[in-house]
Scaffold this motif. Structure first.
Motif, mmCIF file in Angstrom:
data_model
loop_
_atom_site.group_PDB
_atom_site.id
_atom_site.type_symbol
_atom_site.label_atom_id
_atom_site.label_comp_id
_atom_site.label_asym_id
_atom_site.label_seq_id
_atom_site.Cartn_x
_atom_site.Cartn_y
_atom_site.Cartn_z
ATOM 1 N N VAL A 197 0.767 -1.281 0.053
ATOM 2 C CA VAL A 197 0.054 0.092 -0.057
ATOM 3 C C VAL A 197 0.821 1.264 -0.042
ATOM 4 N N ALA A 198 1.824 1.160 0.810
ATOM 5 C CA ALA A 198 2.715 2.513 1.039
ATOM 6 C C ALA A 198 3.240 2.735 -0.355
ATOM 7 N N ALA A 201 1.030 4.506 -2.651
ATOM 8 C CA ALA A 201 0.730 5.542 -2.714
ATOM 9 C C ALA A 201 1.837 6.401 -3.259
ATOM 10 N N LEU A 202 3.227 6.135 -2.586
ATOM 11 C CA LEU A 202 4.199 6.787 -2.930
ATOM 12 C C LEU A 202 4.503 6.796 -4.585
#
Lengths: 223, 224
Positions: A197-198, A201-202
């Motif tokens: 997820v991170a 998102a990035l």
């Protein structure tokens, strides 16, 4: 350290990437939710913000909407919508919740962008005999574009985050890997999902950042 | 005996009987919500000042500090809490740590903006009056950065109140716990009551900080 290696082995296990609960399918759902909701939110927010900004009306609304959006918990809205009759129609409660949280940054940034266009330029355009529509589309919109794009970027990142939370309320997307991990008390899976997820998102943030850098710059620098 | 036909039995959204019969649970959840928020914001305030000062003093530090805060802020809350799971386990500390990271981001940016807005003339005047570097920071720059810092604090606090609910995933979410369990049992009154209370707490905290900010910065009031 043990968790790190376990997480790594979760991520490198091919079986976790395929199938309906696999990473690829969840990534597809997440991407679909983000893109569809971003389009819907832009279609709702941008015309309203451009017209309001052009007319110079509704400023209080545009600014307060962001503050309200911050005070209302995303998770609460997701659950509230799930329990309404809308919740019985599959993804719709998720989509509506996502749109609700993507609209405020779009609206606020586009409105502020329109209002921050140099008034002298606008007056000059009017003096040249431009109609309201010509001024809006030919002068104000291009000059407001950097801030509008900032709003789109914030909205996109917000959508990725909200879509992740939607998993808590039964929605699809990468968040499901995390919630499934919590249900199984499988920390490596939780961490693996969180990393995915991170990174996603990035990547979205980075993509918009790059897009804004590459876009031709006109008018005053806007932070 | 027939089951009671009140708003609880009919599962209505607004239910007075819910408020009176679950008062203790609600009070407990609100208190937990307030504790988590207050702890996180307090820690974030303490942690935010040094990086902001560093980024102001050394030009090379500003890029990495701001870049890091952007990265932290981009990570979705559920992922942030999950990434901290190996470090903290299923604990309140995990929720607080996650909230600290978000609040920190907002505070550092705002304090830095406040410090950068201190006029160069003011700084020079203080130096001319014999202020050393430490006294310059403590007595001139930080107080003048206070309005911007307070604006950041308000945003950080309101966001934290709303983000605490996500802590429900590890069982420490204050009112979020009620929303989560209400979702699983389709208990409408519980979900709506807890959601409304969240917003009430956020608005109250915002107004409280607005008032505190006015008291702390009397020089900004004269113009208004």
């Amino acid at each position: 350290m043990n968790t790190l290696s376990d997480t790594w082995s979760w991520l490198t296990t091919a079986a976790h990437w395929s199938g309906p609960d696999g990473v690829w399918n969840r990534l597809g759902e997440h991407l679909f939710l983000t893109v569809v909701c971003l389009l819907i939110s832009c279609l709702i927010a941008l015309p309203v913000a451009l017209v309001l900004g052009h007319l110079g009306k509704g400023g209080a609304l545009a600014v307060n909407l962001s503050n309200i959006g911050r005070a209302v918990p995303t998770f609460a809205v997701l659950v509230l919508l799930l329990l309404t009759p809308i919740g019985t129609y599959g993804q719709w409660s998720t989509i509506i919740a996502l749109v609700l949280f993507a609209v405020p940054p779009l609206l606020t940034n586009a409105y502020v962008g329109m209002r921050e266009v140099d008034r002298d330029v606008v007056r000059a355009a009017r003096g040249m005999g431009m109609t309201g529509r010509q001024m809006l589309l030919g002068v104000e919109l291009p000059l407001a574009l950097p801030l509008i794009l900032t709003g789109v970027r914030i909205a996109a990142v917000q959508l990725v985050a909200t879509a992740t939370l939607a998993a808590l309320a039964g929605g699809g997307g990468l968040g499901r890997i995390i919630t499934a991990g919590f249900n199984l008390a499988a920390t490596p899976q939780v961490v693996a999902g969180a990393i995915l997820v991170a990174v996603f998102a990035l990547l979205v943030e980075g993509l918009f950042e790059a897009g804004q850098r590459l876009a031709p710059r006109r008018g005053p620098e806007t932070a | 005996m027939a089951p009671p036909d009140d708003c609880l039995a009919r599962n209505e959204w607004i239910c007075g009987a819910y408020l009176s019969s679950r008062r203790e649970i609600l009070v407990e959840a609100v208190l937990q919500h307030l504790q988590l928020t207050a702890a996180a914001v307090a820690v974030a305030v303490v942690l935010a000042v040094p990086p902001a000062l560093a980024a102001r003093r050394w030009r090379w530090a500003a890029g990495p500090v701001l870049g890091l805060t952007t990265i932290l802020y981009t990570i979705p809350s559920l992922a942030m809490f999950s990434l901290l799971l190996p470090l903290y386990g299923l604990s309140a500390a995990l929720v607080i740590a996650g909230l600290v990271l978000y609040s920190l981001t907002l505070l550092v940016r705002n304090i830095l903006a406040g410090l950068r807005a201190v006029p160069e003339e003011t700084r020079q005047a203080a130096r001319g009056m014999g202020y050393g570097p430490l006294r310059l920071v403590l007595a001139v720059e930080l107080p003048l950065a206070l309005p911007a810092a307070m604006a950041g604090l308000r945003i950080a606090t309101v966001s934290a109140v709303s983000l605490v609910t996500v802590g429900a995933v590890v069982g420490h979410g204050g009112l979020g716990n009620l929303i989560y369990s209400g979702m699983n049992t389709y208990f409408k009154a519980q979900v709506l009551t807890a959601s409304v209370l969240c917003v009430v707490i956020a608005v109250a905290a915002d107004l409280l900080l607005l008032g505190a900010g006015r008291l702390l910065t009397p020089w900004t009031r004269r113009r208004a």
